[in-house]
Design a protein around this motif. Structure first.
Motif, PDB file in Angstrom:
ATOM      1  N   THR A   8       2.197  -2.267  -5.834  1.00  0.00           N
ATOM      2  CA  THR A   8       2.178  -3.048  -4.711  1.00  0.00           C
ATOM      3  C   THR A   8       1.174  -2.285  -3.522  1.00  0.00           C
ATOM      4  OG1 THR A   8       4.689  -3.163  -4.842  1.00  0.00           O
ATOM      5  CG2 THR A   8       3.755  -3.379  -2.666  1.00  0.00           C
ATOM      6  N   ALA A   9       0.999  -0.990  -3.594  1.00  0.00           N
ATOM      7  CA  ALA A   9       0.207  -0.533  -2.485  1.00  0.00           C
ATOM      8  C   ALA A   9      -1.302  -0.848  -2.923  1.00  0.00           C
ATOM      9  CB  ALA A   9       0.496   1.068  -2.494  1.00  0.00           C
ATOM     10  N   ARG A  10      -1.773  -0.523  -4.051  1.00  0.00           N
ATOM     11  CA  ARG A  10      -3.053  -0.937  -4.757  1.00  0.00           C
ATOM     12  C   ARG A  10      -3.286  -2.541  -4.174  1.00  0.00           C
ATOM     13  NH1 ARG A  10      -5.711   2.587  -7.653  1.00  0.00           N
ATOM     14  NH2 ARG A  10      -6.973   0.823  -8.601  1.00  0.00           N
ATOM     15  N   PRO A  28     -13.416  10.846   9.671  1.00  0.00           N
ATOM     16  CA  PRO A  28     -14.146  10.191   8.775  1.00  0.00           C
ATOM     17  C   PRO A  28     -13.591   9.539   7.324  1.00  0.00           C
ATOM     18  CG  PRO A  28     -14.822  12.395   8.406  1.00  0.00           C
ATOM     19  CD  PRO A  28     -13.745  12.122   9.648  1.00  0.00           C
ATOM     20  N   ALA A  29     -12.196   9.895   6.987  1.00  0.00           N
ATOM     21  CA  ALA A  29     -11.653   9.640   5.690  1.00  0.00           C
ATOM     22  C   ALA A  29     -10.039   9.783   6.018  1.00  0.00           C
ATOM     23  CB  ALA A  29     -11.938  10.618   4.599  1.00  0.00           C
ATOM     24  N   VAL A  30      -9.570   9.185   5.099  1.00  0.00           N
ATOM     25  CA  VAL A  30      -7.804   9.029   5.436  1.00  0.00           C
ATOM     26  C   VAL A  30      -7.244   9.253   4.112  1.00  0.00           C
ATOM     27  CG1 VAL A  30      -6.060   7.330   5.840  1.00  0.00           C
ATOM     28  CG2 VAL A  30      -8.141   7.237   7.620  1.00  0.00           C
ATOM     29  N   VAL A  31      -6.192  10.050   4.305  1.00  0.00           N
ATOM     30  CA  VAL A  31      -5.105  10.185   3.125  1.00  0.00           C
ATOM     31  C   VAL A  31      -4.025   9.090   3.187  1.00  0.00           C
ATOM     32  CG1 VAL A  31      -3.527  11.728   1.998  1.00  0.00           C
ATOM     33  CG2 VAL A  31      -5.789  12.496   2.863  1.00  0.00           C
ATOM     34  N   PHE A  32      -3.884   8.012   2.750  1.00  0.00           N
ATOM     35  CA  PHE A  32      -2.996   6.996   3.015  1.00  0.00           C
ATOM     36  C   PHE A  32      -1.634   7.353   2.113  1.00  0.00           C
ATOM     37  CE2 PHE A  32      -0.907   2.911   3.685  1.00  0.00           C
ATOM     38  CZ  PHE A  32      -1.379   2.641   4.746  1.00  0.00           C
ATOM     39  N   VAL A  33      -0.483   7.388   2.786  1.00  0.00           N
ATOM     40  CA  VAL A  33       0.745   8.064   2.192  1.00  0.00           C
ATOM     41  C   VAL A  33       1.777   6.970   2.241  1.00  0.00           C
ATOM     42  CG1 VAL A  33       2.629   9.564   2.194  1.00  0.00           C
ATOM     43  CG2 VAL A  33       0.300  10.188   2.884  1.00  0.00           C
ATOM     44  N   VAL A  34       2.309   6.610   0.945  1.00  0.00           N
ATOM     45  CA  VAL A  34       3.570   5.714   0.747  1.00  0.00           C
ATOM     46  C   VAL A  34       4.299   6.244  -0.137  1.00  0.00           C
ATOM     47  CG1 VAL A  34       4.022   3.460  -0.206  1.00  0.00           C
ATOM     48  CG2 VAL A  34       1.796   3.786   0.628  1.00  0.00           C
ATOM     49  N   ALA A  35       5.695   6.435   0.121  1.00  0.00           N
ATOM     50  CA  ALA A  35       6.928   6.796  -0.583  1.00  0.00           C
ATOM     51  C   ALA A  35       7.266   6.176  -1.728  1.00  0.00           C
ATOM     52  CB  ALA A  35       7.897   7.218   0.329  1.00  0.00           C
ATOM     53  N   GLU A  93      10.673   6.094  -9.573  1.00  0.00           N
ATOM     54  CA  GLU A  93       9.663   5.863 -10.424  1.00  0.00           C
ATOM     55  C   GLU A  93       8.501   5.293  -9.609  1.00  0.00           C
ATOM     56  OE1 GLU A  93       6.814   5.118 -12.833  1.00  0.00           O
ATOM     57  OE2 GLU A  93       8.704   6.162 -13.579  1.00  0.00           O
ATOM     58  N   PRO A  94       7.416   5.847  -9.626  1.00  0.00           N
ATOM     59  CA  PRO A  94       6.177   5.470  -8.566  1.00  0.00           C
ATOM     60  C   PRO A  94       5.398   4.130  -8.954  1.00  0.00           C
ATOM     61  CG  PRO A  94       5.620   7.092  -9.966  1.00  0.00           C
ATOM     62  CD  PRO A  94       6.669   6.966 -10.427  1.00  0.00           C
ATOM     63  N   ALA A  95       5.629   3.531 -10.208  1.00  0.00           N
ATOM     64  CA  ALA A  95       4.918   2.448 -10.722  1.00  0.00           C
ATOM     65  C   ALA A  95       5.052   1.274  -9.812  1.00  0.00           C
ATOM     66  CB  ALA A  95       5.311   2.088 -12.309  1.00  0.00           C
ATOM     67  N   GLU A  96       5.998   0.898  -9.590  1.00  0.00           N
ATOM     68  CA  GLU A  96       6.109  -0.404  -8.624  1.00  0.00           C
ATOM     69  C   GLU A  96       5.503  -0.008  -7.399  1.00  0.00           C
ATOM     70  OE1 GLU A  96       9.536  -3.332  -6.754  1.00  0.00           O
ATOM     71  OE2 GLU A  96      10.081  -1.939  -8.257  1.00  0.00           O
ATOM     72  N   THR A  97       6.025   0.787  -6.774  1.00  0.00           N
ATOM     73  CA  THR A  97       5.231   1.285  -5.273  1.00  0.00           C
ATOM     74  C   THR A  97       3.495   1.135  -5.542  1.00  0.00           C
ATOM     75  OG1 THR A  97       6.863   2.555  -4.529  1.00  0.00           O
ATOM     76  CG2 THR A  97       5.027   2.915  -3.566  1.00  0.00           C
ATOM     77  N   TRP A 117       6.174  -0.062   0.030  1.00  0.00           N
ATOM     78  CA  TRP A 117       5.223  -0.435   1.257  1.00  0.00           C
ATOM     79  C   TRP A 117       6.185  -1.025   2.210  1.00  0.00           C
ATOM     80  CZ3 TRP A 117       0.170   0.172   1.202  1.00  0.00           C
ATOM     81  CH2 TRP A 117      -0.817  -0.567   2.499  1.00  0.00           C
ATOM     82  N   GLN A 118       5.711  -0.402   3.502  1.00  0.00           N
ATOM     83  CA  GLN A 118       6.820  -0.829   4.448  1.00  0.00           C
ATOM     84  C   GLN A 118       5.824  -1.137   5.795  1.00  0.00           C
ATOM     85  OE1 GLN A 118      10.176  -0.664   4.976  1.00  0.00           O
ATOM     86  NE2 GLN A 118       9.925  -0.055   2.511  1.00  0.00           N
ATOM     87  N   ALA A 119       6.463  -1.704   7.000  1.00  0.00           N
ATOM     88  CA  ALA A 119       5.859  -2.326   8.144  1.00  0.00           C
ATOM     89  C   ALA A 119       4.748  -1.494   8.433  1.00  0.00           C
ATOM     90  CB  ALA A 119       6.940  -2.778   8.973  1.00  0.00           C
TER      91      ALA A 119
END
Length: 598
Positions: free
Chosen positions: A127-129, A78-85, A120-124, A90-92
């Motif tokens: 982009t993810a948001r 019912p819910a998802v933990v969406f992971v980006v390194a 540094e996570p700021a750029e990722t 952000w990748q394909a």
């Protein structure tokens, strides 16, 4: 409270590492997975959050070669933990997994940016948001570094909030457990694992197992485990392992499903509303449907607009409103699919597909409108079937301009009106051609008006509403009680009997008048004559007249005495006295005598 969350995201972005840090359990169980550092099969682990909520994670593979496996794990959650390194961005497969999340209609997500100790996570994060917001998802986020523990407390708090946002499941709902694994345990037999999203399982339950080919088998629950603990009962939402009695592991496999018996409607043909993800255009003629943990080959027939009809390689258990993913295996394009109709009627006429699409478009996702559309197509539906489809009327007393409830069925009002008119016409025509008939048999009446044979029990109510009567299994018009050509003959018999009430006409006299069995039966139904065995015919008040004479006799009396008192013959006296016995007005004292019952 228990909840199940799925992971999603590009391969090698740290999904499994994150789950391992949260739970202390390695979701990668295969030697090949450990050697390659790559998730291939679904992995499972669990933990207890600070609030006390128990959370199980379904860790899905991120590599595009395993997209089908990923979808089988994502589907029931019912819910998802969406992971980006943070170090890869952000990748394909991030885009592909987000498309799957959107297609399934999952709205409860938590964005986790991993490896924040490496970049540094700021750029990722920006982009993810941006990708998530473009998809219409306002998603909270957490930045973590699992190996160092950075941000893990914040993550646990965010997971608590995510679990609290997910809908409360219904423990009384029917079970539909999609199998994502099946294996054999020595001494125990076949074990099936899956995510129990609703309903309750208990040891000893009987379930229907629908295998990957759609063949049903009745099975029994031998044992249950959840989070490595044996239990007598498991409720939602839970990861559960079900030990089945006398079930071969080959009969289960991924995509099989365990069902509450009689609670689901299975079909290989469904009408769907499609919503393209990222403007993907029209689907191909051959595609793959992903629902639950199943993936089934499907033939796609466009109906018009956003609606299609799928013919599947195997039947699946459905509810109207179920969400699924339609995928083009070649281009990997995906469509969000919502079930609008299960086992629809064939489209046989020119223009039928376009008309069907227009009707589905007008109904939208409104269950009441979809129920009315189904009724318009089929005219009458069992309430139990509508309940299996998720389209049951809201109350027991449905009686609206758009549907008629009668007993255990719901009827289209246009069909009900047409059947009423047709029944009235059919009975009138029957009386015109057969004026001495007792009426139309119920089954014949149902056939005459086009009522499905299994719903012939509706005929009495239809008859009542149009002023007809049902007696002895026949529909007739109470006003059409005339005797037609037999009227004059019956009047003559009545005249004879008024002069001598117990001088029943001989068979020869009846024949001369043209009164055969059919005519006498009609006169008896009309209350004009009383028929006794041996074609003895008297007036209807003959039993009452006889009782006045017999009551005046010394009790008990013999047949001979009764015959003389009534002034009749043995041919008449025997069936008349037996008739009085049957009504309880007289009774036998011994083999020769009777007496009046006082």
């Amino acid at each position: 409270m228990r909840r199940v969350l799925a992971t999603a995201g590009h391969v090698d972005h740290g999904k499994s590492t994150l789950v391992r840090a949260l739970t202390g359990r390695d979701p990668d169980r295969l030697a090949q997975e450990k050697a390659r550092g790559l998730t291939i099969e679904l992995g499972f682990a669990w933990t207890t959050l600070p609030s006390g909520t128990e959370v199980a994670f379904v860790d899905v593979p991120g590599h595009r070669r395993f997209i089908g496996t990923m979808l089988s794990g994502l589907g029931p959650a019912p819910a998802v933990v969406f992971v980006v390194a943070a170090d890869q961005g952000w990748q394909a497969q991030s885009t592909e997994h987000l498309a799957a999340v959107r297609a399934l209609g999952v709205r409860d997500l938590l964005l986790v940016v991993t490896r924040c100790d490496l970049a540094e996570p700021a750029e990722t994060l920006v982009t993810a948001r941006a990708h998530l917001e473009a998809a219409g998802l306002a998603v909270p986020h957490v930045c973590v570094a699992a190996p160092t523990g950075q941000g893990m407390d914040e993550l646990r708090a965010a997971l608590d909030a995510l679990a609290a946002r997910t809908p409360e499941p219904d423990p009384a709902a029917p079970v539909r457990l999609w199998a994502d694994r099946a294996f054999t345990v020595g001494g125990s037999g076949t074990v099936v694992t899956g995510t129990l999203g609703a309903g309750t399982l208990a040891v000893g339950d009987e379930l229907d197992l629908l295998d990957a080919h759609g063949a049903p088998t009745r099975v029994a629950v031998r044992g249950l485990q959840s989070q490595d603990a044996p239990l007598e009962q498991v409720g939602p939402v839970s990861r559960v392992a079900v030990n089945l009695r006398r079930t071969a592991v080959d009969a289960v496999g991924r995509g099989a499903v365990l069902l509450t018996p009689g609670a689901w409607e299975s079909s290989a043909v469904v009408d769907l509303a499609l919503a393209p993800v990222d403007d993907t255009g029209a689907p191909p003629q051959q595609a793959t449907l992903h629902v639950g943990s199943a993936d089934v080959e499907a033939h796609v027939r466009p109906l018009g607009g956003h609606h299609v009809r799928l013919t599947l390689a195997a039947p699946l258990p459905w509810r109207v409103g179920d969400r699924a993913i339609l995928r083009d295996p070649g281009s990997r394009r995906v469509w969000s699919a919502t079930v609008r109709e299960v086992d629809p009627l064939p489209l046989r006429r020119r223009g039928a597909a376009a008309a069907r699409a227009a009707a589905l478009e007008a109904a939208g996702g409104d269950p009441a409108a979809l129920r009315r559309l189904r009724l318009a197509d089929r005219r009458v539906q069992d309430v139990a079937l509508l309940e299996r489809l998720g389209l049951a009327p809201a109350s027991e007393d449905v009686a609206t301009p758009t549907e008629v409830r009668h007993g255990d069925v719901v009827v289209d009002p246009a069909a009900w009106s047409a059947w009423r008119t047709a029944l009235s016409d059919a009975v009138a025509a029957h009386h015109r051609t057969q004026p001495l008939s007792a009426g139309v048999p119920l089954a014949e009446a149902a056939h005459a008006i086009g009522l499905p044979a299994q719903h012939a029990t509706l005929v009495p109510e239809l008859a009542r509403q149009v002023g007809l009567a049902v007696d002895d299994g026949r529909v007739h018009d109470p006003a059409a009680a005339g005797l037609g050509p037999a009227e004059a003959a019956v009047t003559q018999v009545e005249a004879w009997l008024r002069e001598d009430p117990f001088a029943a006409p001989e068979a020869r006299e009846l024949d001369d008048l043209g009164l055969g069995a059919r005519e006498l039966a009609a006169a008896a139904r009309a209350g004009r004559l009383l028929r006794l065995p041996g074609e003895v015919v008297l007036l209807p008040d003959a039993p009452a007249r006889a009782m006045r004479e017999l009551a005046a006799l010394p009790q008990p009396f013999t047949l001979s005495v009764a015959r003389q008192a009534l002034g009749t013959t043995r041919r008449v006296a025997v069936p008349l006295l037996e008739h009085l016995d049957g009504r309880g007005w007289t009774r036998r004292v011994d083999g020769q005598q009777r007496e009046v019952v006082r």
